[in-house]
Structure formats: C-alpha cells, structure tokens
Design a protein around this motif. Structure first.
Motif, PDB file in Angstrom:
ATOM      1  N   ALA A   2       0.870  -1.175   0.000  1.00  0.00           N
ATOM      2  CA  ALA A   2       0.000   0.000   0.000  1.00  0.00           C
ATOM      3  C   ALA A   2       0.903   1.220   0.000  1.00  0.00           C
ATOM      4  CB  ALA A   2      -0.906  -0.009   1.233  1.00  0.00           C
ATOM      5  N   VAL A   3       0.648   2.153  -0.913  1.00  0.00           N
ATOM      6  CA  VAL A   3       1.581   3.268  -1.110  1.00  0.00           C
ATOM      7  C   VAL A   3       0.812   4.582  -1.237  1.00  0.00           C
ATOM      8  CG1 VAL A   3       3.501   4.154  -2.496  1.00  0.00           C
ATOM      9  CG2 VAL A   3       3.086   1.685  -2.392  1.00  0.00           C
ATOM     10  N   ALA A   4       1.355   5.621  -0.647  1.00  0.00           N
ATOM     11  CA  ALA A   4       0.845   6.980  -0.827  1.00  0.00           C
ATOM     12  C   ALA A   4       2.011   7.921  -1.086  1.00  0.00           C
ATOM     13  CB  ALA A   4       0.070   7.444   0.412  1.00  0.00           C
ATOM     14  N   VAL A   5       1.818   8.814  -2.037  1.00  0.00           N
ATOM     15  CA  VAL A   5       2.842   9.810  -2.347  1.00  0.00           C
ATOM     16  C   VAL A   5       2.891  10.859  -1.248  1.00  0.00           C
ATOM     17  CG1 VAL A   5       3.494  11.643  -3.963  1.00  0.00           C
ATOM     18  CG2 VAL A   5       2.686   9.443  -4.831  1.00  0.00           C
ATOM     19  N   ARG A   6       4.105  11.278  -0.894  1.00  0.00           N
ATOM     20  CA  ARG A   6       4.324  12.326   0.095  1.00  0.00           C
ATOM     21  C   ARG A   6       4.675  13.641  -0.620  1.00  0.00           C
ATOM     22  NH1 ARG A   6       5.518  11.226   5.256  1.00  0.00           N
ATOM     23  NH2 ARG A   6       7.137  12.831   5.283  1.00  0.00           N
ATOM     24  N   PRO A   7       4.487  14.764   0.055  1.00  0.00           N
ATOM     25  CA  PRO A   7       4.774  16.047  -0.596  1.00  0.00           C
ATOM     26  C   PRO A   7       6.253  16.403  -0.629  1.00  0.00           C
ATOM     27  CG  PRO A   7       3.957  16.401   1.635  1.00  0.00           C
ATOM     28  CD  PRO A   7       3.845  14.928   1.375  1.00  0.00           C
ATOM     29  N   ASN A   8       7.100  15.545  -0.070  1.00  0.00           N
ATOM     30  CA  ASN A   8       8.537  15.824  -0.072  1.00  0.00           C
ATOM     31  C   ASN A   8       9.269  14.583  -0.574  1.00  0.00           C
ATOM     32  OD1 ASN A   8       8.501  14.021   2.125  1.00  0.00           O
ATOM     33  ND2 ASN A   8       8.347  15.710   3.594  1.00  0.00           N
ATOM     34  N   ARG A   9      10.560  14.538  -0.354  1.00  0.00           N
ATOM     35  CA  ARG A   9      11.366  13.428  -0.884  1.00  0.00           C
ATOM     36  C   ARG A   9      11.663  12.380   0.182  1.00  0.00           C
ATOM     37  NH1 ARG A   9      13.390  12.124  -5.816  1.00  0.00           N
ATOM     38  NH2 ARG A   9      15.583  12.464  -5.317  1.00  0.00           N
ATOM     39  N   TRP A  16      15.623  -5.945   5.777  1.00  0.00           N
ATOM     40  CA  TRP A  16      14.618  -6.158   4.744  1.00  0.00           C
ATOM     41  C   TRP A  16      14.280  -4.876   3.985  1.00  0.00           C
ATOM     42  CZ3 TRP A  16       9.963  -3.707   4.293  1.00  0.00           C
ATOM     43  CH2 TRP A  16       9.504  -2.977   5.396  1.00  0.00           C
ATOM     44  N   ALA A  17      14.418  -3.706   4.638  1.00  0.00           N
ATOM     45  CA  ALA A  17      14.075  -2.446   3.982  1.00  0.00           C
ATOM     46  C   ALA A  17      15.013  -2.118   2.825  1.00  0.00           C
ATOM     47  CB  ALA A  17      14.083  -1.309   5.000  1.00  0.00           C
ATOM     48  N   ALA A  18      16.170  -2.807   2.752  1.00  0.00           N
ATOM     49  CA  ALA A  18      17.088  -2.562   1.631  1.00  0.00           C
ATOM     50  C   ALA A  18      16.455  -2.946   0.298  1.00  0.00           C
ATOM     51  CB  ALA A  18      18.386  -3.339   1.842  1.00  0.00           C
ATOM     52  N   TYR A  19      15.509  -3.889   0.306  1.00  0.00           N
ATOM     53  CA  TYR A  19      14.891  -4.316  -0.955  1.00  0.00           C
ATOM     54  C   TYR A  19      13.972  -3.231  -1.526  1.00  0.00           C
ATOM     55  CZ  TYR A  19      16.776  -8.925   0.117  1.00  0.00           C
ATOM     56  OH  TYR A  19      17.637  -9.966   0.398  1.00  0.00           O
ATOM     57  N   PRO A  20      12.971  -2.755  -0.793  1.00  0.00           N
ATOM     58  CA  PRO A  20      12.134  -1.697  -1.379  1.00  0.00           C
ATOM     59  C   PRO A  20      12.871  -0.391  -1.591  1.00  0.00           C
ATOM     60  CG  PRO A  20      11.533  -2.066   0.921  1.00  0.00           C
ATOM     61  CD  PRO A  20      12.460  -3.179   0.530  1.00  0.00           C
ATOM     62  N   LEU A  21      13.712   0.003  -0.632  1.00  0.00           N
ATOM     63  CA  LEU A  21      14.436   1.249  -0.798  1.00  0.00           C
ATOM     64  C   LEU A  21      15.497   1.127  -1.881  1.00  0.00           C
ATOM     65  CD1 LEU A  21      14.736   2.266   2.964  1.00  0.00           C
ATOM     66  CD2 LEU A  21      13.229   3.247   1.218  1.00  0.00           C
ATOM     67  N   GLY A  22      16.035  -0.085  -2.053  1.00  0.00           N
ATOM     68  CA  GLY A  22      16.980  -0.310  -3.137  1.00  0.00           C
ATOM     69  C   GLY A  22      16.353  -0.103  -4.504  1.00  0.00           C
ATOM     70  N   VAL A  23      15.081  -0.454  -4.644  1.00  0.00           N
ATOM     71  CA  VAL A  23      14.389  -0.237  -5.921  1.00  0.00           C
ATOM     72  C   VAL A  23      14.281   1.254  -6.225  1.00  0.00           C
ATOM     73  CG1 VAL A  23      12.166  -0.459  -7.091  1.00  0.00           C
ATOM     74  CG2 VAL A  23      13.130  -2.411  -5.864  1.00  0.00           C
ATOM     75  N   LEU A  24      13.920   2.035  -5.221  1.00  0.00           N
ATOM     76  CA  LEU A  24      13.818   3.483  -5.445  1.00  0.00           C
ATOM     77  C   LEU A  24      15.190   4.067  -5.765  1.00  0.00           C
ATOM     78  CD1 LEU A  24      11.304   4.434  -2.611  1.00  0.00           C
ATOM     79  CD2 LEU A  24      10.846   3.732  -4.976  1.00  0.00           C
ATOM     80  N   TRP A  25      16.218   3.600  -5.054  1.00  0.00           N
ATOM     81  CA  TRP A  25      17.585   4.049  -5.383  1.00  0.00           C
ATOM     82  C   TRP A  25      17.934   3.672  -6.820  1.00  0.00           C
ATOM     83  CZ3 TRP A  25      21.567   0.888  -6.953  1.00  0.00           C
ATOM     84  CH2 TRP A  25      22.801   1.535  -7.165  1.00  0.00           C
ATOM     85  N   ALA A  26      17.624   2.427  -7.229  1.00  0.00           N
ATOM     86  CA  ALA A  26      17.972   1.960  -8.570  1.00  0.00           C
ATOM     87  C   ALA A  26      17.214   2.726  -9.642  1.00  0.00           C
ATOM     88  CB  ALA A  26      17.699   0.465  -8.679  1.00  0.00           C
ATOM     89  N   THR A  84      19.512  11.790  -0.294  1.00  0.00           N
ATOM     90  CA  THR A  84      20.758  11.338   0.332  1.00  0.00           C
ATOM     91  C   THR A  84      20.880   9.815   0.354  1.00  0.00           C
ATOM     92  OG1 THR A  84      19.736  11.402   2.539  1.00  0.00           O
ATOM     93  CG2 THR A  84      20.869  13.394   1.776  1.00  0.00           C
ATOM     94  N   LEU A  85      19.898   9.115  -0.238  1.00  0.00           N
ATOM     95  CA  LEU A  85      19.947   7.650  -0.272  1.00  0.00           C
ATOM     96  C   LEU A  85      21.103   7.196  -1.147  1.00  0.00           C
ATOM     97  CD1 LEU A  85      18.553   4.962   0.503  1.00  0.00           C
ATOM     98  CD2 LEU A  85      17.133   5.230  -1.549  1.00  0.00           C
TER      99      LEU A  85
END
Length: 385
Positions: A56-63, A93-103, A84-85
């Motif tokens: 489940a995802v919601a866009v935030r007004p910042n980064r 486990w958070a490296a997987y979803p955050l890694g996708v955004l980094w990639a 700064t990522l």
C-alpha cells in the motif's frame, strides 16, 4: 500475513494517518528448471505463483520515504531521504524496497517521496523469491505513481540492480522477470542475455497435476559466500574457456573443458552447460507433449545441482528422494540452493501419499517438519486496488 486489500488499506491508514493512493502486488516464483544459469547469460523457465507481496503506497509532498511492514506492526518505519539515499546505506529487509527506489533514480528516473506498507504471503527463505516479489511490487507502484513509463523489462533490471548493489546479493534477473511477466497457466521462458521472454503453456490443472513445494525450513541467504563463490567459479570457467559467458558453451564443448579446467571449476561449468540444455528440453516437452513428461529433466537437474554445483543440502536431498520414492513424476531443489525448497511434480491423486512420505522421512532424519503446499502459475505484478 496475506491480509485483504481492504484490511491492508486500513492498516496503512492506522500506521501513516492517511489513505493509500493504491495497492500493488507482485508474485513470488517457482523455477521449473534453470538454476544459476541466469547470471551466465543462459536460459531459465520460472513461473509466477499465486502467493504474492502487496504494498500500500501513498505519495508524500517531499522526498522522504517511510517503509513499514505488517510483520512488524510495532516497529517504527524505516525512514530515508531520497536525496541522500546511497548504495549500501540501508540494511535488513528495507534494503529491498528502498533499493528499488535508489535503482530507479540511479537509472535516471525521479521518484516522489512515499509511504509504503508491505504485506506478503510469499514464504521467506524458501527459494520462492520473496525478495523479487517485494522489489517488483514497489517497482510497479513507483512506476505508476511517478508516471515514469518504465517498461517491464527495465523494471526487472532495476529490481536486479537493487538486489546486486543495495542488498549485495549477486543474483541474476530471472526472479524479477518471472514476477513481472508471469501469466495464469504459463511459465516464462527467459533468455537472460537478450532479456527476451515468451510464455510457454503450463496447464497443470488441465493435466491433473500439482506442483508441490516442499519448504525445508532451512533458511538461506544469497548474499552469503556460497552463492558468490559459485558465480566466481562460473566467471573463471568462461574466462579460461575463452567465451563471454558459459551460455556460449555447448554440451559438446565439455570434452575440451575437461582438459582445460581444474576439477571443481569443470563441475561448476558442466552444471551450467547441461542445465541450459535441460531448460531447452523442458520448453520443447511442454510445447509438444505437456507437463506430465517433465519428470526426467527435473531429476537430472537435481543430480547436477547436488553433485556438480554442490548447492543442495541433506534436507533438500531427503525431500527429493522421498517424493520420488512415493510416486512423484519428478523432483528437484529449486532456487539458489543451500536450503530453501524442493519441488515435486505429482499426479493430484498421489499428493497425499507423497506429502506423508516426505513428512515421515524428515521425522525419521530428525529434521524440523517441512511446510508442503501446492502452487499454480499465476498472474504477474500489477495494481490491485
């Protein structure tokens, strides 16, 4: 937990204080055949399963990005700033979803900040690629929400980049491709060099068959030494044989390889070369005959992984042997190895006897009781709500 979309949306609202913009899901996968061939530019034949990871995802007004999971409802979200990522800056486990955004950002796409709540029914550590399911669920969500227009093939590459660079696991692109390209009643025949894929009929139900997954409960980690060591052996074998990748060797080339390579490297190379041939054989069998005739190539694949690539373990061997002795048409370990799951192809009427035989064999050997369940080819990643 595999909560309903309504329940996951409610959990998101409880956690983050707002409604999600949508829900996206991506399946795990079972690999019919083709292990460790993907990073050797070879062939694989996985299929998406009906067990999936939903975000489940919601866009935030910042980064800022906040990631949480239904599996740890009391834990604070992992929070990062996309500006700064950096590679390797997130662990666990958070490296997987955050890694996708980094990639995605590394590949030239700009992501908005977002809140993400993760739920999954894909067993972790069972060789069913829970990691790729998570990567692909986040990938399709971020692609939609950012309106980036990224193709499915590039999303698979982005997921692989996340796993290679952020997580540190030297995996190929098979798992993400299966999760993104899967369709009901089909396997995905993937050429890992070109990235091209095509669907191959795999109507298990119509043939009166079930593919049993036998989760040994022996956990494994692709970022640990065994997987990386096998990859280094393959790269060495290709270098000594003077080819870009082991994909470029045929079964006929193995006689020459035996005279060039040391014994261990030769066995690693032999597995990859013969496994590629088995994948092509399996595609031919499914196209001309049907899944009931897959048994012999599955058995041969397991023997190769056990003896040449040495990535099986006693629990996996026990599962395969017990299933075959009890009437399975074919069986093999699946996934990266060193634990995880085996698969057994069985007639539906034989499933109870095979299950009982495997459970008895594990009990007799003093192993923990395995988790055994059936899987069918399911749909690929996409928006679900």
């Amino acid at each position: 937990m595999n909560t309903t979309p309504h329940d996951l949306a409610a959990a998101f609202a409880d956690r983050f204080g707002s409604e999600p913009d949508g829900l996206w899901a991506a399946p795990g996968r079972v690999n019919v055949i083709g292990e460790h061939t993907d990073y050797n530019d070879g062939f694989v034949l996985p299929f998406a399963i009906t067990h999936s990871t939903t975000v489940a995802v919601a866009v935030r007004p910042n980064r800022m990005v906040r990631v949480a999971s239904t599996f740890a409802p009391d834990d604070d979200p992992v929070t990062v700033d996309l500006d700064t990522l950096e590679e390797g800056s997130v662990t666990g486990w958070a490296a997987y979803p955050l890694g996708v955004l980094w990639a995605m950002e590394h590949s030239g796409y700009r992501c908005p900040g977002m809140d993400i709540l993760v739920d999954s029914s894909v067993p972790v550590g069972a060789g069913l690629s829970s990691s790729a399911a998570l990567e692909c669920a986040v990938g399709v969500a971020a692609n939609d929400l950012s309106e980036a227009g990224i193709s499915r093939r590039e999303l698979a590459t982005i997921g692989q980049l996340a796993e290679n660079r952020m997580v540190g696991a030297p995996t190929g692109v098979m798992d993400q491709s299966a999760s993104l390209f899967g369709e009901v009643g089909h396997a995905v025949f993937l050429d890992c060099r070109s990235g091209e894929s095509r669907l191959v009929p795999l109507d298990l139900e119509g043939a009166g068959l079930e593919l049993m997954v036998i989760d040994t409960r022996v956990s494994h980690s692709h970022s640990s030494g065994g997987y990386a060591a096998r990859r280094r052996s393959c790269e060495l074998g290709a270098e000594l044989m003077g080819v870009p990748a082991l994909r470029d060797l045929s079964v006929e080339d193995l006689a020459e390889a035996a005279g060039v390579l040391d014994e261990e490297t030769f066995r690693r190379v032999r597995h990859i070369v013969t496994e590629n041939a088995r994948v092509e054989d399996a595609v031919d069998i499914l196209s001309r005959k049907g899944p009931a005739d897959l048994g012999p190539v599955l058995v041969a694949s397991h023997a190769s992984m056990r003896d040449d690539f040495e990535i099986s373990c006693p629990e996996l061997d026990t599962a395969v042997d017990a299933a075959l002795d009890a009437g399975a048409l074919g069986a093999r370990m699946t996934g990266g190895g060193f634990g995880g799951a085996a698969i057994a192809l069985a007639r539906v009427d034989d499933v109870p006897a095979i299950r009982a035989a495997v459970e008895a064999a594990f009990s007799s050997a003093g192993y923990p009781e395995p988790a055994i369940f059936g899987v069918l080819p399911g749909a690929g990643a996409g928006r679900v709500a």
